[in-house]
Write a protein that holds these residues in place. Structure first.
Motif, short mmCIF file in Angstrom:
data_model
loop_
_atom_site.label_atom_id
_atom_site.label_comp_id
_atom_site.label_asym_id
_atom_site.label_seq_id
_atom_site.Cartn_x
_atom_site.Cartn_y
_atom_site.Cartn_z
N MET A 231 22.03 -10.68 -56.60
CA MET A 231 20.67 -11.24 -56.67
C MET A 231 19.67 -10.14 -56.99
SD MET A 231 18.50 -13.29 -53.75
CE MET A 231 19.34 -14.81 -54.06
N THR A 232 18.83 -10.37 -57.96
CA THR A 232 17.80 -9.39 -58.32
C THR A 232 16.62 -9.52 -57.37
OG1 THR A 232 16.66 -10.88 -59.85
CG2 THR A 232 18.50 -9.60 -60.73
N ASN A 233 15.76 -8.49 -57.38
CA ASN A 233 14.59 -8.52 -56.50
C ASN A 233 13.62 -9.62 -56.88
OD1 ASN A 233 15.44 -6.38 -54.91
ND2 ASN A 233 14.48 -4.84 -56.23
N ASP A 234 13.67 -10.07 -58.15
CA ASP A 234 12.75 -11.11 -58.61
C ASP A 234 13.27 -12.52 -58.28
OD1 ASP A 234 11.05 -9.20 -59.63
OD2 ASP A 234 12.02 -9.18 -61.59
N ALA A 235 14.55 -12.65 -57.95
CA ALA A 235 15.13 -13.96 -57.67
C ALA A 235 14.61 -14.48 -56.34
CB ALA A 235 16.65 -13.87 -57.64
N ASN B 264 15.52 -21.24 -52.12
CA ASN B 264 15.31 -22.19 -53.21
C ASN B 264 15.55 -23.60 -52.66
OD1 ASN B 264 15.07 -23.52 -55.66
ND2 ASN B 264 16.26 -22.01 -56.79
N VAL B 265 14.52 -24.43 -52.66
CA VAL B 265 14.61 -25.79 -52.12
C VAL B 265 14.21 -26.78 -53.21
CG1 VAL B 265 13.75 -27.40 -50.36
CG2 VAL B 265 14.02 -24.97 -49.81
N GLY C 296 20.88 -17.56 -52.85
CA GLY C 296 21.83 -18.13 -53.79
C GLY C 296 23.02 -18.82 -53.15
N GLU C 297 23.09 -18.86 -51.83
CA GLU C 297 24.22 -19.47 -51.12
C GLU C 297 23.86 -20.89 -50.69
OE1 GLU C 297 27.15 -18.56 -47.29
OE2 GLU C 297 25.80 -17.01 -48.07
N ASP C 298 24.76 -21.83 -50.95
CA ASP C 298 24.55 -23.24 -50.64
C ASP C 298 24.57 -23.46 -49.14
OD1 ASP C 298 24.36 -25.99 -50.69
OD2 ASP C 298 26.47 -26.31 -51.19
N MET D 98 27.03 -20.72 -41.08
CA MET D 98 25.62 -20.94 -40.75
C MET D 98 25.20 -20.10 -39.55
SD MET D 98 24.14 -22.72 -42.97
CE MET D 98 22.60 -22.69 -42.06
N ARG D 99 26.10 -19.91 -38.60
CA ARG D 99 25.77 -19.07 -37.45
C ARG D 99 25.53 -17.62 -37.87
NH1 ARG D 99 29.65 -22.38 -34.69
NH2 ARG D 99 31.30 -20.82 -35.04
N ARG D 100 26.20 -17.20 -38.95
CA ARG D 100 25.99 -15.86 -39.47
C ARG D 100 24.67 -15.77 -40.24
NH1 ARG D 100 28.45 -12.06 -37.15
NH2 ARG D 100 28.26 -10.78 -39.01
N LEU D 101 24.34 -16.85 -40.95
CA LEU D 101 23.08 -16.87 -41.71
C LEU D 101 21.88 -16.92 -40.79
CD1 LEU D 101 23.88 -19.30 -44.68
CD2 LEU D 101 23.43 -16.85 -44.83
#
Length: 288
Positions: A1-5, A9-10, A75-77, A86-89
Motif C-alpha cells: 500500500m502506498t502512502n497515498d492509498a 475504504n467504505v 486494503g484488507e476485506d 479481526m481480533r488482530r486488526l
C-alpha cells in the motif's frame, strides 16, 4: 500500500437490525475514505455516527447485520476476515475510543495493569518492556508523573486524565487508524482543548488517520481536515472543513444557522425544520 492509498475504504455500507416488527436501518448506504488525515463525522444523536465506527471494526452484535460493497482496512476485506483476524486488526491496526472512555477502564485493575495487558494482547513483549512502552506513551499524551499514574485505579483519576489514559491504551500497539467516538463530550472546555491538542499532535507525528465522531459542528470545523454530515443514517454532505460555510444541503445549512455566533449575535436562533425528502435525497459536496 502506498502512502497515498486510503487507510480505510467504505462503499455502500448498511447496518440493519431485525426485530419482530421488521427491519430498522441504522446506517443506510454510506461511502467514504480515510487517509492520513482528520475526518469529522457530524450529526445529531441517532444519525448513525457511532454505528458507522463500530461497523468498521465489525463490532455490531446480532441481531445487527453489516453489509457493504467494500469495507477495507489497509486494503484488507473486513467482512470476509475471520474473527481471529479481526481480533488482530482491532487495536493492532485500528483502535477505537468509545464514548465516556474513563468508564471503559476496568475498575479493579490499575492503570498500569490495563496498559500492559492491552499491549501484550497484540505483541509478544515482556511485562517489563510493556511497562516501559506504557510509561513512554503516557508521557506522549501529556500525563505528568506517569510512574505514579500507572499505580492508580480508574476511580482515582480525573475525567481528563482518564480520557488521556484511554488514548494511550489505544495508541500502544501503534495503530494507523484511530476512531474517536465523542472523545471530548464529557470534558470541560480547557481539558477538551488539551485532549484535542494531543490528538492533533499524534496525527501529525505518527501519520495516522483519525475518524473524529461528534455532534459539535463548530468543534469539528476547527479541528478536522474534512467533514461528513450524517442525517438519518446517511451521509448527506461532504466537504473540506475550510469550505463548510459553502454547504449546500438544507440539513447542513440548518445546523450552521442553529449554532450561536458570538461575533454576530442574533435575537433568535433558527429552528431546524426537517424534511422527510432529505432521507432519500442524493448527497452533495460543498466543493461542487
Amino acid at each position: 500500500m502506498t502512502n497515498d492509498a486510503p487507510l480505510l475504504n467504505v462503499e455502500n455500507l448498511w447496518v440493519r437490525f431485525s426485530s419482530r416488527t421488521g427491519v430498522s436501518e441504522a446506517v443506510r448506504g454510506i461511502s467514504f475514505t480515510l487517509g492520513r488525515e482528520r475526518l469529522g463525522i457530524v450529526g445529531e444523536s441517532g444519525s448513525g455516527k457511532s454505528m458507522t465506527g463500530r461497523a468498521v471494526l465489525r463490532l455490531i452484535r446480532p441481531p445487527g447485520m453489516i453489509e457493504a460493497d467494500r469495507l477495507e482496512i489497509h486494503g484488507e476485506d473486513v467482512l470476509g476476515a475471520s474473527e481471529k483476524r479481526m481480533r488482530r486488526l482491532r487495536g493492532g491496526r485500528v483502535s477505537m475510543i468509545m464514548q465516556d472512555p474513563k468508564f471503559s477502564l476496568n475498575p479493579v485493575m490499575t492503570v498500569g495493569q490495563q496498559l500492559v495487558e492491552a499491549l501484550r494482547a497484540h505483541e509478544r513483549v515482556s511485562k517489563r518492556d510493556a511497562r516501559k512502552r506504557a510509561l513512554a506513551t503516557l508521557d506522549e499524551v501529556a500525563i505528568r508523573d506517569p510512574e505514579r499514574v500507572l499505580n492508580l485505579y480508574p476511580h482515582e483519576v480525573s475525567g481528563g486524565m482518564g480520557q488521556r489514559i484511554m488514548i494511550a491504551m489505544m495508541l500502544l500497539p501503534n495503530p494507523e487508524i484511530l476512531i474517536a467516538d465523542e472523545p471530548t463530550s464529557a470534558l470541560d472546555v480547557s481539558v477538551q482543548l488539551q485532549v484535542l491538542d494531543i490528538m492533533d499532535k499524534l496525527v501529525r507525528d505518527r501519520g495516522m488517520g483519525l475518524m473524529f465522531i461528534s455532534h459539535d459542528l463548530n468543534l469539528v470545523a476547527k479541528f478536522c481536515d474534512r467533514i461528513a454530515i450524517m442525517y438519518a443514517g446517511r451521509i448527506v454532505e461532504t466537504c473540506k472543513a475550510s469550505e463548510l460555510r459553502n454547504a449546500r444541503h438544507p440539513y447542513t445549512l440548518g445546523l450552521l444557522n442553529s449554532v450561536p455566533d458570538l461575533e454576530h449575535p442574533r435575537e433568535r436562533l433558527e429552528v431546524l425544520k426537517r424534511d422527510p425528502a432529505w432521507r432519500e435525497a442524493p448527497s452533495v459536496s460543498a466543493r461542487q
